[in-house]
Design a protein around this motif. Sequence first.
Motif, PDB file in Angstrom:
ATOM      1  N   VAL A 187       0.809  -1.204  -0.051  1.00  0.00           N
ATOM      2  CA  VAL A 187       0.036  -0.162  -0.071  1.00  0.00           C
ATOM      3  C   VAL A 187       0.968   1.380  -0.015  1.00  0.00           C
ATOM      4  O   VAL A 187       0.626   2.071  -0.713  1.00  0.00           O
ATOM      5  CB  VAL A 187      -0.885   0.070   1.107  1.00  0.00           C
ATOM      6  N   VAL A 190       2.313   2.197  -3.596  1.00  0.00           N
ATOM      7  CA  VAL A 190       1.553   2.624  -4.505  1.00  0.00           C
ATOM      8  C   VAL A 190       0.647   3.965  -4.237  1.00  0.00           C
ATOM      9  O   VAL A 190       0.195   4.610  -5.037  1.00  0.00           O
ATOM     10  CB  VAL A 190       0.482   1.544  -4.964  1.00  0.00           C
ATOM     11  N   LEU A 191       0.560   4.331  -2.807  1.00  0.00           N
ATOM     12  CA  LEU A 191      -0.132   5.546  -2.642  1.00  0.00           C
ATOM     13  C   LEU A 191       0.968   6.456  -1.779  1.00  0.00           C
ATOM     14  O   LEU A 191       1.824   6.120  -0.960  1.00  0.00           O
ATOM     15  CB  LEU A 191      -1.137   5.118  -1.341  1.00  0.00           C
ATOM     16  N   TRP A 197      -6.451   5.899  -3.625  1.00  0.00           N
ATOM     17  CA  TRP A 197      -7.011   4.489  -2.786  1.00  0.00           C
ATOM     18  C   TRP A 197      -6.325   3.505  -3.327  1.00  0.00           C
ATOM     19  O   TRP A 197      -6.216   3.311  -4.518  1.00  0.00           O
ATOM     20  CB  TRP A 197      -8.527   4.907  -3.261  1.00  0.00           C
ATOM     21  N   ALA A 198      -6.273   2.647  -2.451  1.00  0.00           N
ATOM     22  CA  ALA A 198      -5.882   1.152  -2.739  1.00  0.00           C
ATOM     23  C   ALA A 198      -6.695   0.375  -1.915  1.00  0.00           C
ATOM     24  O   ALA A 198      -6.858   0.361  -0.873  1.00  0.00           O
ATOM     25  CB  ALA A 198      -4.279   1.094  -2.076  1.00  0.00           C
ATOM     26  N   LEU A 299      -5.699  -6.502  -6.723  1.00  0.00           N
ATOM     27  CA  LEU A 299      -5.227  -5.126  -6.332  1.00  0.00           C
ATOM     28  C   LEU A 299      -6.066  -4.117  -7.083  1.00  0.00           C
ATOM     29  O   LEU A 299      -5.750  -4.149  -8.369  1.00  0.00           O
ATOM     30  CB  LEU A 299      -3.912  -4.868  -6.535  1.00  0.00           C
ATOM     31  N   THR A 300      -6.714  -3.072  -6.379  1.00  0.00           N
ATOM     32  CA  THR A 300      -7.526  -2.123  -7.003  1.00  0.00           C
ATOM     33  C   THR A 300      -6.837  -0.703  -6.659  1.00  0.00           C
ATOM     34  O   THR A 300      -6.534  -0.466  -5.321  1.00  0.00           O
ATOM     35  CB  THR A 300      -8.962  -2.211  -6.649  1.00  0.00           C
ATOM     36  N   LEU A 301      -6.497   0.126  -7.474  1.00  0.00           N
ATOM     37  CA  LEU A 301      -6.003   1.437  -7.164  1.00  0.00           C
ATOM     38  C   LEU A 301      -7.250   2.269  -7.835  1.00  0.00           C
ATOM     39  O   LEU A 301      -7.759   2.235  -8.893  1.00  0.00           O
ATOM     40  CB  LEU A 301      -4.893   1.933  -8.212  1.00  0.00           C
ATOM     41  N   LEU A 318       0.464  -2.003 -13.286  1.00  0.00           N
ATOM     42  CA  LEU A 318       0.030  -2.326 -12.240  1.00  0.00           C
ATOM     43  C   LEU A 318       0.046  -3.881 -12.097  1.00  0.00           C
ATOM     44  O   LEU A 318       0.066  -4.345 -11.236  1.00  0.00           O
ATOM     45  CB  LEU A 318      -1.732  -1.908 -12.435  1.00  0.00           C
TER      46      LEU A 318
END
Length: 587
Positions: A187, A190-191, A197-198, A299-301, A318
């Motif tokens: 997390v 990527v953030l 948002w992750a 995994l959702t971004l 991604l």
Amino acid sequence: MAGAERAGNDRQRQRTEPRVRARLADAVEAIGAGAYVVDEQGHILAVNALAERLLGRSAADLLGQDAHDLLHRGPQGQPLPTTQCAMRQAFHAGSPAQGHREHFLRGNGSLLPVSWAITPYDLGDTGDRRTGTLVLFHAPERADAAEPRPEQATESLTDFERLALLAETTTRLTSTLDVDEALRRLVSLVLPRLADWAVIDLITEHDEVWRTAVVHAEGDRLVHYEELEGPMPPVPEESPMPLSRALRGVASALAGPATYRRAPDSGIAVEQRRLFEATGIHSAAIAPIRGTREVLGALTLGRAGKPGDFTTADLPLLEDIARRAGVALDNARLYQRQRAVAETMQNHLLPQMPRVPGLQMAVRYLPAPDASQVGGDWYDAFTLSDGATALAIGDVVGHDLEAAVGMAQLRNMLRAYAWSQQEPPSRIVQRLDEAIMPITDVTMATLILARLTRTDDASWRLTWTNAGHPPPLLVTRDGLADYLTEGHSLLLGTGVGAPRPDASVLLPPGCTLLLYTDGLIEAPGYTLDEGLSRLRQHAAALAHRPLPSLTDQLLRRVHPPGLDDVALLALRTPTQPGAGRTEPGGR
């Protein structure tokens, strides 16, 4: 003392360095740029094959060298003072940085123009708490190679930044075998670099989906939204919706609020609509997290406050991140399963203590964190055929299942010899040493075997022999603490066959006897003498404590966290000679 300190530090480095180097070598080889890792002093610990080709130097020429002195040069090839080297300054600052138009000296004397990026890298392995630095570099083919290309999507990274992110993902995720810690690191990678948002959905071992993390980047803080986390409906077999396809391992995809406004085709679609409504995400990219054998999750971004929508050009990055996360999670899950199995095995290997009237006993075992919850340290206590009590503490070389098997062999053989042969401890250990090589898989081991008997005046006499093990510690109820250094001889498995001596002492009333393995006294940066002194100091201070409390406090105060495994056996005599009260054995 200085020689002993060097010996202690060398022993610790010999124990940890091969594992550190092996893990680093595996990690940097997977990076698609020139890469090497340096320690706190800037010496090269690992290098990948691409770096060897770019630098025209072999790994043997690079490992152990000071990277700045060997490689960093000015535009005309002149040695670069550290005060003028941007990479060296960033290295000392201990923070991520990148630069362009620097020069490395190749093996043939030519200069290699490079763009570079560095990031701190945790060298943690088997308790090694050092922090190193990962260095990535490549040779741009043109001056504008590090600049964003016009056709790249809004908010996208340069090629080199993408490469640096993937390298950082690999090194950070592969340096932990804890699932929760791996997710936290994922997390934070990527953030807010890629999104604000992750969301991480994982498939459990029972094929249930659990929304494990919903995290929002709020300035410099990462905030978990626990009300959006929790169990999810099952994965539908035919649903074309993006998250359902990702959880089946079909493909990555883009999504937005409109994706889930239509009539839901499954419970997961309902939860996704709830997620978009609660977070305000206007654009999302979703990728499967695949392990080596199965799909582990998705995994959702998502972008809500962050401008720009995800495009199909963002999906390969991604997917690469999710693939690396899948490898790390797969390894962590496998490791945790091994730990659970090994912990059960260890509990069965370590014996219960006998009940001896008038004596208190307490035992503790802490596994090394890098092992699978099992190792070669062990303790034992049992009643002999003549009514005496045998005490044993030992350490078989190794920290794995093989060491545990060797430990079990050694312990069982020792019990058999001690029961059948009514001989002094030295003779029993000598028999054991003679049988190790032809009968067992044990290469080397240390051991203390003691015999505890009642005297005619109802006191307790301890007779022991020590085969290369740290000495027992005897603490009186008044806090006087002394090591029992007599009866010492070579460790088991040397093949020397020299005679082994016995030693004997009358135990004072209310005293505490401590048998322990070296994991209790060894720590990086400290000599063995310092470790022994620390144990004696704390044991004396705790002499008034009940025995279970004393053992727990010793482990808290003395045992270096996250290092070697430890076995500890503590015994306390009655305060009045002749007392025959039966105390329960502690475990």
